[in-house]
Enzyme design. Structure first.
Site, PDB file in Angstrom:
ATOM      1  N   ARG A   4       0.818  -1.227   0.000  1.00 43.45           N
ATOM      2  CA  ARG A   4       0.000   0.000   0.000  1.00 43.45           C
ATOM      3  C   ARG A   4       0.842   1.264   0.000  1.00 43.45           C
ATOM      4  O   ARG A   4       0.562   2.192  -0.786  1.00 43.45           O
ATOM      5  CB  ARG A   4      -0.975  -0.035   1.176  1.00 43.45           C
TER       6      ARG A   4
ATOM      7  N   ASN B 273      -6.428  -2.755   1.793  1.00 44.08           N
ATOM      8  CA  ASN B 273      -6.408  -4.215   1.881  1.00 44.08           C
ATOM      9  C   ASN B 273      -7.824  -4.734   2.000  1.00 44.08           C
ATOM     10  O   ASN B 273      -8.677  -4.093   2.630  1.00 44.08           O
ATOM     11  CB  ASN B 273      -5.635  -4.677   3.125  1.00 44.08           C
TER      12      ASN B 273
END
Length: 778
Positions: free
Chosen positions: A28, A46
């Protein structure tokens, strides 16, 4: 991707799904950085499928973003799939990292535990850094993953780190997308994280500096239990013969070689000859134990690896190990190398200890003290073991650092499948779509704790990967505990898979080859549908089916399984087959040492066909040859005599004859005459030929015979691809000799690289066979 109707033709918004190992690996913040680079807006999060990105901006920048997403991903990430769908523009101005989101179905992958990265290593060795000498330092590029995860999504609350509350400074790093510890779930520091402890064997807290205390204890010849990533190890000084002998005695590990850990690659090079493949294995993210040729002056005690030309060496793979080895080096000084024995924390044949209370109880009688800590381990995971063969890695045990990363198939499975593996070196596997999740090493299913670990592992994998199997695949041997467990499962569809077919199917699955191929499956034993024990098989195989076209001529196993543990029985029975009941009169060291009364009992069993199965096992042929040559009469661990036989072999020797015999019946399988090879061996023994020469001639004789078998199948079937598998092909001399001969003769050779050739790879093959058979029926 379809076009979307938008006001500004240069602006687009895309939803991007990324599947693979993309959680807990810095993915990320990597996406965040790419979005900033290309001035794009949106979010990344996520979820239970992997990572979802919604992003908008100029179309050219979006294309650049997706290209960089796949080309520049973090070192531990493994992208399996990227899919894109267009969305309506929202008009966002910033890019953010959104909170994780759980869905009903889970498709995310969990990263394996990974060795300490260079950045973290610099921190723990820098006196000015706040993590100096902190044994639990990690970041998104390294550290524990599989062994601490409880559930998905992979967030701190779903790991064994959930009880450690981040301090202010760690929280700032954890929440900063530009920091390499952004959402590194195990991140911690000396203020807020796990702590080391030094305990006496009876559990009493001792020294204030656990690392120093452990290093001093090791230098003084003590045995120390060390809690690592996936369980406890037992450690002692590698150059202290008395300490190594004491460890063997207490651990009840009489002969099997012990693994070593060295401070760094320079020290490892003083122990072994390290080729480029071995160096890549040693220093790669998994940091397995690597079997390498030992140097004659290697500074290790004789009892570390008695009779072996190789040593199993690994480098430190956690901050704890780095710090311990550095401290040990400081204590012993320049006169001793910083090398310790580091072997699994268990008694022989038991699973590795990983719960603290259990470790105190089971390892207390073995260890003089404990270097432990208060970070819980959720899933035990032994060290992986690898060797080098035919220019590439050969996994002997696939566990820490590799599991649970999936092995990707060429085509999708028709339904979710559970494969229960074999009895020895057990692993299980869960397959779904194109992914097969081959488990960590479970071990030999010969006791209740290991069987319990098998069931716990299956339940954990089913939960993590949200797989509900519709088919269970199992070995045909009715006595295997894994088979019995499979048959007892409440899964309606069950598929039995012949042992050696599974070995070859595992190789086909790895290479994405549909078959048919020539499959040479060579091991110690496997259940044969004809009522014999198989183990030296030449197959024509696809994943769905196989035909046995050839095999090793039959030997006899007097006493069944006892003959595996006592190879002298196989050797004596072979001599009786060759020379009749008075073979013991032969002037051989073997016959002179033979217990004639014990043999007479076995001879009567053979005569009456009582518990004396016939076997085509190549492993048993090597056992017999080794026993006759003087390697011993009893195997203290699986394959010991054959392993020692390989170690002494002179590779520059001509082959013994091992003729190919025509089928006894039309259309039946041909046989390779192993008894003829043993007869030539006996002639050399009587002539006084050195054991090293005999061992070399056996290896070359077997390789030449298998080459002749493959040539025969090529002539009859037109097949030119050979798949090699089975535990016998852990024998690097045999594997390289045969593979080289096959390649020189125009064959393409498939060698297992992603899964072990031994029974640790069976479950992968069972998934492939079951999937192919279900697919054909559908």
């Amino acid at each position: 991707m379809t076009e979307q109707t938008i006001t500004n033709p240069q602006q687009r918004r895309w939803r991007i799904y990324v599947r693979g190992i993309v959680q807990g690996v810095g993915f990320r913040p990597f996406v965040f950085g790419l979005a900033e680079r290309w001035q794009l807006a949106g979010f990344v999060r996520n979820d239970s499928y992997g990572v979802t990105i919604e992003i908008e901006g100029e179309e050219r920048a979006l294309h650049e973003f997706v290209t960089a997403l796949q080309r520049e991903s973090p070192p531990l990430a493994r992208i399996e799939q990227v899919s894109i769908e267009p969305l309506a523009l929202v008009g966002e101005r910033a890019f953010v990292i959104a909170a994780s989101q759980a869905q009903a179905q889970r498709r995310t992958l969990i990263a394996p535990d990974t060795a300490t990265c260079a950045d973290c290593l610099r921190e723990i060795t820098d006196p000015a850094d706040r993590r100096y000498r902190y044994a639990f330092t990690n970041c998104t590029n390294c550290g524990p993953r599989f062994t601490i995860v409880l559930d998905v999504p992979y967030d701190r609350a779903n790991t064994t780190m959930r009880s450690f509350v981040l301090c202010e400074r760690c929280r700032a790093e954890y929440e900063d997308p530009r920091d390499r510890r952004f959402h590194a779930q195990p991140t911690a520091c000396p203020v807020c994280g796990p702590q080391l402890q030094w305990l006496t064997a009876d559990g009493v807290l001792a020294e204030p500096d656990p690392l120093r205390a452990a290093a001093v204890a090791l230098a003084q010849g003590q045995i120390v239990a060390v809690k690592g990533l996936g369980g406890y190890h037992l450690a002692c000084a590698a150059d202290d013969e008395a300490a190594v002998r004491r460890l063997r005695q207490r651990k009840q590990r009489e002969a099997r070689p012990l693994a070593l850990m060295t401070r760094d690659l320079t020290v490892a090079a003083r122990l072994c000859v390290i080729d480029p493949v071995a160096q890549t294995l040693l220093t790669g993210p998994a940091h397995p134990i690597v079997l390498m040729p030992r140097r004659s002056d290697a500074p290790v005690a004789p009892s570390v690896a008695p009779g072996m030309r190789t040593l199993g060496v690994m480098l430190p793979y956690t901050p704890l190990h780095h710090l311990l080895l550095a401290e040990y080096a400081a204590v012993v000084g320049p006169t001793r190398e910083a090398v310790i024995v580091l072997t699994s924390g268990n008694l022989s044949d038991e699973p590795i200890a990983y719960h603290d209370d259990d470790a105190q109880q089971r390892l207390g009688p073995i260890a003089d003290a404990f270097l432990t800590h208060n970070r819980p381990i959720h899933m035990r995971c032994d060290d992986s073991v690898a060797s080098v063969a035919v220019g590439g890695p050969l996994l002997i045990r696939r566990s820490r650092g590799y599991a649970p990363a999936p092995i990707t198939l060429a085509a999708e499975l028709p339904c979710p499948i559970l494969a229960c593996g074999g009895h020895l070196k057990n692993t299980f596997a869960l397959g779904r779509g194109r992914e097969v999740f081959l488990s960590h090493h479970i071990g030999d299913l010969e006791n209740l704790p290991t069987l319990r670990s098998f069931h716990e592992g299956i339940a954990h994998f089913q939960r993590l990967f949200d797989i509900t199997p519709e088919v269970v695949a199992y070995d045909l041997h009715p006595g295997y505990l894994a088979t019995q467990a499979a048959l007892a499962m409440p899964i309606e569809r069950k598929i039995g898979v012949q042992h050696h077919h599974a070995h070859i199917a595992a190789v086909l699955a790895e290479y994405g080859h549909p078959g048919p191929v020539i499959g040479v499956a060579a091991d110690g034993s496997g259940y044969g549908p004809d009522g014999t024990v198989w183990g030296g098989e030449v197959l024509v195989a696809t994943c769905a089916s196989y035909e046995r076209v050839g095999h090793l001529g039959h030997l006899i196993l007097p006493g069944g399984e006892q003959a595996v543990r006592q190879p002298w029985r196989v050797a004596a029975a072979a001599l009786a087959q060759l020379y009749g009941p008075d073979f013991w009169r032969l002037a051989l060291p073997f016959t002179q040492q033979l217990d004639q009364s014990a043999w007479q009992v076995l001879a009567r069993m053979i005569e009456r066909n009582l518990n004396s199965p016939r076997t085509s096992s190549l492993g048993r042929l090597f056992d017999a040859a080794a026993a006759l040559t003087g390697m011993g009469q009893i195997a203290r661990y699986e394959g010991e005599l054959a392993i020692r036989f390989e170690q002494i072999a002179d590779p520059q020797q001509p082959p013994y004859p091992m003729p190919l015999r025509e089928p006894a019946t039309a259309g039946g399988p041909f046989t390779l005459d192993g008894l003829a090879l043993l007869a030539a061996l006996v002639d050399d023994l009587r002539a006084g030929v050195a054991p090293a020469a005999i061992a070399g001639r056996v290896h070359h004789g077997v390789a030449r015979a298998l080459l002749a078998a493959c040539r025969r199948v090529r002539e009859e079937r037109g097949l030119t691809i050979v798949a090699l598998s089975g535990g016998v092909f852990q024998n690097v001399l045999l594997l390289e000799t045969l593979a080289g001969a096959l390649q020189a003769d125009g064959f393409t050779v498939l060698i297992p690289r992603l899964a072990p050739p031994n029974d640790g790879g069976l479950a992968l093959g069972q998934v492939a066979v079951a999937g192919a058979q279900v697919g054909e029926r559908q």
